[in-house]
Design a protein around this motif. Structure first.
Motif, PDB file in Angstrom:
ATOM      1  N   GLU A 254       0.821  -1.211   0.000  1.00 46.05           N
ATOM      2  CA  GLU A 254       0.000   0.000   0.000  1.00 46.05           C
ATOM      3  C   GLU A 254       0.851   1.256   0.000  1.00 46.05           C
ATOM      4  OE1 GLU A 254      -3.236   0.409  -0.244  1.00 46.05           O
ATOM      5  OE2 GLU A 254      -3.637  -1.731  -0.423  1.00 46.05           O
ATOM      6  N   ARG A 258       0.444   2.054  -6.142  1.00 45.78           N
ATOM      7  CA  ARG A 258      -0.951   2.499  -6.232  1.00 45.78           C
ATOM      8  C   ARG A 258      -1.785   1.282  -6.624  1.00 45.78           C
ATOM      9  NH1 ARG A 258      -0.940   8.061  -6.020  1.00 45.78           N
ATOM     10  NH2 ARG A 258       1.035   9.051  -6.601  1.00 45.78           N
ATOM     11  N   THR A 259      -2.250   0.590  -5.634  1.00 43.88           N
ATOM     12  CA  THR A 259      -2.957  -0.664  -5.893  1.00 43.88           C
ATOM     13  C   THR A 259      -4.249  -0.458  -6.666  1.00 43.88           C
ATOM     14  OG1 THR A 259      -3.965  -0.466  -3.687  1.00 43.88           O
ATOM     15  CG2 THR A 259      -1.960  -1.785  -3.877  1.00 43.88           C
ATOM     16  N   GLU A 260      -4.810   0.745  -6.588  1.00 41.66           N
ATOM     17  CA  GLU A 260      -6.053   0.997  -7.326  1.00 41.66           C
ATOM     18  C   GLU A 260      -5.825   1.060  -8.826  1.00 41.66           C
ATOM     19  OE1 GLU A 260      -4.233   4.963  -6.244  1.00 41.66           O
ATOM     20  OE2 GLU A 260      -4.614   3.035  -5.243  1.00 41.66           O
ATOM     21  N   GLN A 261      -4.568   1.261  -9.237  1.00 40.92           N
ATOM     22  CA  GLN A 261      -4.242   1.313 -10.662  1.00 40.92           C
ATOM     23  C   GLN A 261      -3.800  -0.043 -11.209  1.00 40.92           C
ATOM     24  OE1 GLN A 261      -4.607   3.931 -12.635  1.00 40.92           O
ATOM     25  NE2 GLN A 261      -5.181   5.398 -11.054  1.00 40.92           N
ATOM     26  N   LYS A 383       7.245  13.188  -3.307  1.00 44.38           N
ATOM     27  CA  LYS A 383       5.830  13.413  -3.609  1.00 44.38           C
ATOM     28  C   LYS A 383       5.633  14.462  -4.696  1.00 44.38           C
ATOM     29  CE  LYS A 383       4.332  10.717  -0.248  1.00 44.38           C
ATOM     30  NZ  LYS A 383       3.568   9.481  -0.496  1.00 44.38           N
ATOM     31  N   TYR A 386       4.030  12.792  -9.980  1.00 42.11           N
ATOM     32  CA  TYR A 386       3.049  11.714  -9.912  1.00 42.11           C
ATOM     33  C   TYR A 386       3.480  10.569 -10.811  1.00 42.11           C
ATOM     34  CZ  TYR A 386      -1.332   9.161 -10.558  1.00 42.11           C
ATOM     35  OH  TYR A 386      -2.288   8.179 -10.631  1.00 42.11           O
ATOM     36  N   ARG A 388       2.118   6.721 -12.106  1.00 36.22           N
ATOM     37  CA  ARG A 388       0.852   5.997 -12.252  1.00 36.22           C
ATOM     38  C   ARG A 388       0.781   4.767 -11.360  1.00 36.22           C
ATOM     39  NH1 ARG A 388      -1.168   3.155 -17.915  1.00 36.22           N
ATOM     40  NH2 ARG A 388      -3.190   2.386 -17.154  1.00 36.22           N
ATOM     41  N   ARG A 391       3.559   5.109  -5.482  1.00 35.03           N
ATOM     42  CA  ARG A 391       3.198   6.250  -4.639  1.00 35.03           C
ATOM     43  C   ARG A 391       4.390   7.142  -4.340  1.00 35.03           C
ATOM     44  NH1 ARG A 391      -1.926   5.795  -2.901  1.00 35.03           N
ATOM     45  NH2 ARG A 391      -2.849   3.708  -2.849  1.00 35.03           N
TER      46      ARG A 391
END
Length: 601
Positions: A254, A258-261, A383, A386, A388, A391
């Motif tokens: 996590e 970016r696990t959502e991607q 940070k 960005y 893809r 993180r």
């Protein structure tokens, strides 16, 4: 003698001789106060410019339009017989040329200084103080066994020969052929040209996870900072280009990705411990003690590092898959980086004790450089940019994402170990050459040897270094590991060591501290202003007050003149009259007078 006109006269010892209606001799036009108020804007601008040149503190301007002349000029004019109607501009041309040359030289040098400020504002140099080793994380350690699968799961050599002979097909044994196809992508053995219809292999990772070795089949004993620890808790499975490996001290999935991607069929990193009291840019929080993650050591030496004893079952060894090498591959990397063993790793043979001395190389960035653009400081904060799939920004993560995007565009699929979006498939054996060519083309593009067809990859792949970077340079030493001599006193292992070969890995920091490298401001705004101001003062005599003068003549002065409706001066030609006979005798003396002191009333 009585003067009859109400004008200014020049008197000699014999009375009122000369009548003067101009302030200049020999044909020069004079600037005199006029009662006329013309609205000719060109004359308005010209006269204002002349007044600025006469009164400005900038060197050379007053000599271009003014009437004050040097002694040598007066001497030359006295030797030259010129009437009042002849214009002699040599003095003005001389000062105009000198002023232009000074302005050009000054502008050229300032341009060089500005380019230096734009292109090289940052310098990398060593810090002045040593930093203790507990200020940085202990490196993440990824260990990959050369044995990818137990022989009970798949005999790779026999399955490959059966596939060549035609006795092993997808129709005859789909599970076995699926395992073989998955192992073909992992093994160093690359003779897979016999498989011509395997464009995609979406079950590759599923098969690899099914065949992987368990932690207890690899790790014998682990010590962390001198204390025995559970190897299963410290080393967690990670998907890499060398198959399923095991990583110590890595960020959680996590925190790293970016696990959502990504697709949800599997996890690339199975570590679950989250970041605690640490960040890449700021380091460990002040006052934090043992409650931190990633983990760190408090000192150098074997007692303050990681000691791992690992084994390989002789019956599971397959020389065809590993190209006859047996042992382990080890990689040390930053906790924020996804391990890519094809880039940098070292081999650890069996029956050997390998000691790894770690020399950290830390690059930091001073706070005054943070306001610069990434292109000027040549780095990104964790940070700031960005990504893809990741993180946290790092150079390695950026390059992996860049290669993944290019591989998707070029091949329509990705290598099994690359981050994969949900709508992208895994390349099969037929596509192996495609993603290998994509990796080669990316390397050639970075070396400016080729230009990629897709121009937008230049922007997406413009990977810079991290503003805070930790590199773990290593020194290796190894010797024979006579572990069997320890069996009489290591009875707790029992028969678990039968039929195995063992190696020992020791990882430690070589010194108690290190001297970091700091990215500092080399040429800041203050230096730019100081150097530019010094050149302006040297060549033109310009200072801050000169800039105030320019501002005054460009704003306040024109507004005041416009408000009064007065352009201030009127150009008239000189008129000279002689009132008596003796005045003609004074004609020669009249040439020496400075007529700028006389004005028409």
């Amino acid at each position: 003698m009585k003067c009859v006109n109400r004008t200014h006269y020049i008197f000699n010892s014999k009375g009122c001789n000369l009548l003067v209606t101009s302030n200049t001799m020999y044909g020069e036009k004079s600037s005199v106060r006029s009662e006329v108020k013309p609205r000719d804007w060109w004359n308005y601008f010209t006269l204002l410019l002349k007044e600025f040149c006469r009164e400005s503190s900038i060197h050379g301007l007053k000599y271009i339009v003014g009437s004050n002349r040097a002694l040598i000029e007066k001497f030359v004019n006295n030797l030259t017989l010129l009437d009042t109607q002849f214009k002699h501009p040599s003095r003005r041309i001389w000062w105009l040329v000198v002023s232009c040359l000074s302005l050009y030289g000054c502008g050229n040098l300032i341009h060089n200084i500005f380019n230096k400020w734009q292109q090289d504002p940052v310098i990398v140099s060593f810090a002045t103080k040593q930093v203790p080793i507990y200020k940085i994380p202990f490196p993440s350690v990824t260990i990959c066994p050369e044995i990818k699968v137990k022989m009970s799961q798949l005999n790779f050599t026999q399955a490959y020969y059966d596939a060549i002979a035609g006795s092993l097909t997808e129709q005859s044994d789909p599970e076995r052929i699926g395992k073989l196809l998955a192992m073909m992508q992992v093994c160093d053995f690359n003779m897979y040209d016999i498989f011509t219809n395997e464009t995609y292999d979406d079950d590759c990772i599923k098969m690899l996870k099914l065949m992987k070795l368990q932690q207890e089949e690899i790790f014998v004993e682990c010590q962390w900072r001198g204390d025995a620890t559970n190897c299963t808790e410290k080393f967690r499975p990670t998907l890499t280009a060398k198959g399923i490996c095991y990583t110590f001290n890595s960020l959680s999935g996590e925190d790293m990705m970016r696990t959502e991607q990504l697709n949800t069929e599997y996890r690339y990193v199975t570590e679950t411990r989250n970041i605690l009291n640490w960040s890449l840019d700021r380091g460990y929080s002040p006052g934090s003690t043992r409650g931190v993650y990633p983990q760190r050591v408090l000192g150098a030496g074997i007692g303050g590092g990681l000691n791992v004893v690992i084994k390989a079952n002789v019956s599971d060894m397959d020389n065809l898959c590993s190209n006859t090498f047996q042992g382990f591959r080890v990689m040390l990397h930053m906790p924020v980086e996804y391990p890519e063993l094809n880039l940098r790793s070292f081999r650890m043979p069996l029956e050997q004790e390998v000691v790894v001395s770690v020399i950290p190389e830390v690059v930091k960035t001073s706070p005054e450089v943070r306001s610069y653009t990434p292109e000027r400081r040549q780095c990104y904060y964790s940070k700031e940019r960005y990504l893809r799939f990741f993180r946290m920004y790092s150079l390695e993560n950026c390059q992996m994402e860049c290669l993944t995007n290019y591989t998707i565009q070029r091949c329509g699929c990705v290598k099994y170990s690359m981050p994969r979006p949900p709508d992208v498939r895994i390349c099969g054996l037929t596509k192996v050459n495609c993603y290998k060519r994509a990796a080669t083309e990316m390397l050639m593009s970075r070396a400016k040897m080729i230009k990629l067809e897709k121009t937008h990859y230049k922007d997406s792949c413009d990977c810079l270094a991290s503003c805070t970077t930790v590199r773990y340079h290593i020194e290796l030493s190894q010797s024979n590991f006579n572990w069997k001599q320890l069996l009489p006193v290591a009875k707790e292992f029992g028969k678990s060591l039968d039929g195995v070969q063992i190696s020992s890995l020791v990882i430690m920091f070589r010194t108690e501290g290190f001297i970091p490298v700091v990215r500092r401001e080399l040429y800041g705004t203050t230096d730019l202003l100081a150097n530019a101001g010094g050149l302006l003062g040297l060549f033109m005599g310009i200072s801050i007050l000169s800039l105030v003068e320019i501002l005054y003549f460009c704003s306040i002065k024109p507004l005041l003149m416009w408000w009064r409706g007065d352009i201030g001066v009127k150009q008239v030609s000189p008129v000279i009259s002689y009132t008596n006979q003796e005045g003609f005798a004074e004609r020669d003396k009249f040439k020496s007078y400075n007529m700028d002191k006389f004005y028409v009333k």
